[in-house]
Design a protein around this motif. Structure first.
Motif: not given
Length: 525
Positions: A492-502
């Protein structure tokens, strides 16, 4: 001359996309502060020129730099090179370097460092650059202290995209010339030109980088220090973010369901941007040198036995798209006109019967990639599917260093890996399939041992094509061949999500996202 820029589309279906154009966009950057991130898993080294595993690029991207960086639409932009020119015949690339650049030990940076990096260090130690240098480059010279000239044997239209940080990290000649690259003590205390300097690595706890006061960009970086926390347990990483112990989570730091939960917290932003250069594609890597994987029918059977939709939806929480072959669907020259392998366990069993092998006599060692529990579950699922075909399967768990070593030395039966596309098939894809790249010593070459002379010819034709339609034709035929051969088991084609403090600003601003030098990142007070 005008040089055409190759573009690849960004990942589709962004999850909770929130760009940094919010409440603080009009505020001036604030100097000072500490940014806390996670290095997952703990890297075996920080010497980016010797190992390009994800956590090493993440940390090493703050220490080392390359000649160029890239906008989100993959246009080259300055880094250690302030400008560049390409000759009309496409055979000469001249780079003018930035002024007043120093290594972290105070020694001056010059064109001689770039020549050493390109012609000696990376030519020996780096699988992608070794192939590019040996195949296309005839001469690398420094006609002036601030100028580097690459002369090519033949046109290579992807050349300007070969200077992403993990593809071409510039290393100090005065540290490595004449020494054993892999055992040099400096590998434990890396010295680069980047915005942050190595301070301390407390194994099992953190990597600590501090502001480079002599950085060549005046007034930058804004931050005082970076901490890359080592937190082995996935649940604990989620808790660390929730409690404010860390400010940033990159793709893979927490489970998919945790991404959904943490994204809903107050003053939190998420984005899938920053992966345009990489477009990661996950695959099973089978050792084609030994039974049963030396049998094409067995490889085809395994592809039919694995439900890629199930993997994406149930193991990776929808953060991906089933793959069909060696190129990600977002990559230029992708073709859907190739053999397909629909999930069909009965067809898989028939292919095994046709192959002539006896699965009950085969014991397969399955080695997970040590990047977290989702990857462990992927291994467990594939184990079950192989056992449905009658194979005996044992899971061989290793740490990040052990995985890289086993793959580098071809000491595996089946494992998992993922390709970074690097904007062009000639850069990120070809290395896994070319006969010339069957080399020991790196986990990111043709480790499976695939060899097809016609595929080699087509990769070369695509890379040297002058017209886009000729490249598309060559790469289209190549995809039919390697997909039919099942050179790798594409998942599969991997989708990455960045999560950060605003409060963290300017975090993702280029096509390499969190691997980019964080010299413009600042924390709002």
């Amino acid at each position: 001359m005008k040089t055409s820029v190759r573009l690849i589309a960004g990942l589709a279906g962004a999850v909770g996309l929130a760009l940094a154009s919010g409440a603080f966009a009009q505020e001036a950057p604030v100097k000072g502060g500490t940014l806390n991130m996670i290095a997952q898993p703990e890297p075996p080294t920080l010497m980016l020129g010797l190992n390009t595993q994800g956590p090493i690029i993440y940390v090493g991207g703050q220490i080392y730099q390359s000649l160029l960086s890239y906008t989100k639409d993959l246009k080259p932009q300055p880094s250690l090179a302030r400008s560049w020119e390409v000759s009309e015949d496409g055979l000469t690339y001249s780079f003018t370097l930035q002024d007043n650049v120093k290594w972290h030990d105070g020694k001056p940076f010059s064109a001689e460092d770039v020549v050493f990096t390109a012609d000696k260090f990376l030519r020996e130690a780096h699988p992608r650059w070794r192939y590019i240098a040996n195949t296309y480059v005839s001469e690398i010279a420094a006609p002036a202290p601030n100028q580097v000239v690459f002369k090519l044997k033949k046109p290579f239209s992807a050349f300007l995209w070969a200077f992403e940080i993990s593809s071409f990290p510039v290393v100090p000649k005065h540290i490595y010339d004449g020494a054993d690259y892999r055992t040099n003590p400096a590998n434990q205390t890396p010295i680069g030109t980047g915005p942050f300097k190595f301070k301390e690595w407390k194994r099992g706890s953190y990597v600590h980088l501090v502001r480079n006061e002599d950085y060549w960009k005046p007034g930058k970086p804004y931050l005082d220090e970076l901490y890359f926390r080592i937190i082995p347990d996935a649940a604990s990483r989620g808790v660390a973010f929730e409690k404010g112990t860390v400010d940033v989570l990159r793709g893979g730091d927490v489970e998919g369901f945790e991404v959904r939960r943490l994204a809903k917290l107050k003053d939190v932003e998420t984005t899938t941007a920053g992966w345009e250069m990489y477009a990661p594609l996950v695959f099973m890597q089978m050792n084609l040198r030994k039974a049963p994987f030396d049998n094409k029918l067995v490889r085809q059977a395994i592809m039919h036995a694995v439900n890629r939709d199930f993997i994406v939806k149930n193991i990776f929480f929808g953060l991906g798209k089933p793959a069909t072959g060696p190129l990600a669907s977002t990559t230029r020259f992708y073709s859907a006109d190739a053999p397909t392998y629909a999930f069909d366990i009965e067809k898989a069993k028939k292919l095994i019967a046709e192959s002539g092998i006896k699965p009950s006599e085969q014991v397969i060692r399955l080695m997970p990639i040590p990047y977290g529990s989702q990857w462990d579950r992927l291994s467990e699922y594939v184990k079950l599917q192989l056992e449905q075909l009658g194979f005996k399967v044992t899971i061989q768990s290793v740490d990040a260093g052990g995985w890289a070593q086993a793959l580098s030395e071809w000491n595996f039966d089946i494992t998992f890996n993922f390709t970074y596309q690097y904007g062009d098939p000639a850069l990120g894809v070809a290395r896994h399939y070319l006969t010339a790249n069957i080399i020991k010593g790196t986990p990111f070459a043709n480790n499976e041992g695939y060899s097809n002379p016609r595929a080699d010819e087509l990769f070369l034709a695509g890379a040297t094509a002058v017209k886009s339609e000729d490249a598309a034709k060559a790469y289209g035929e190549m995809q039919k061949i390697v997909t039919g051969d099942v050179a790798l088991g594409w998942l599969f084609e991997l989708q990455n999500v960045t999560v950060n403090r605003a409060k963290v600003k300017n975090l993702v601003k280029t096509a390499i996202g969190l691997n980019e030098a964080m010299d413009e990142v600042w924390i709002a007070r």
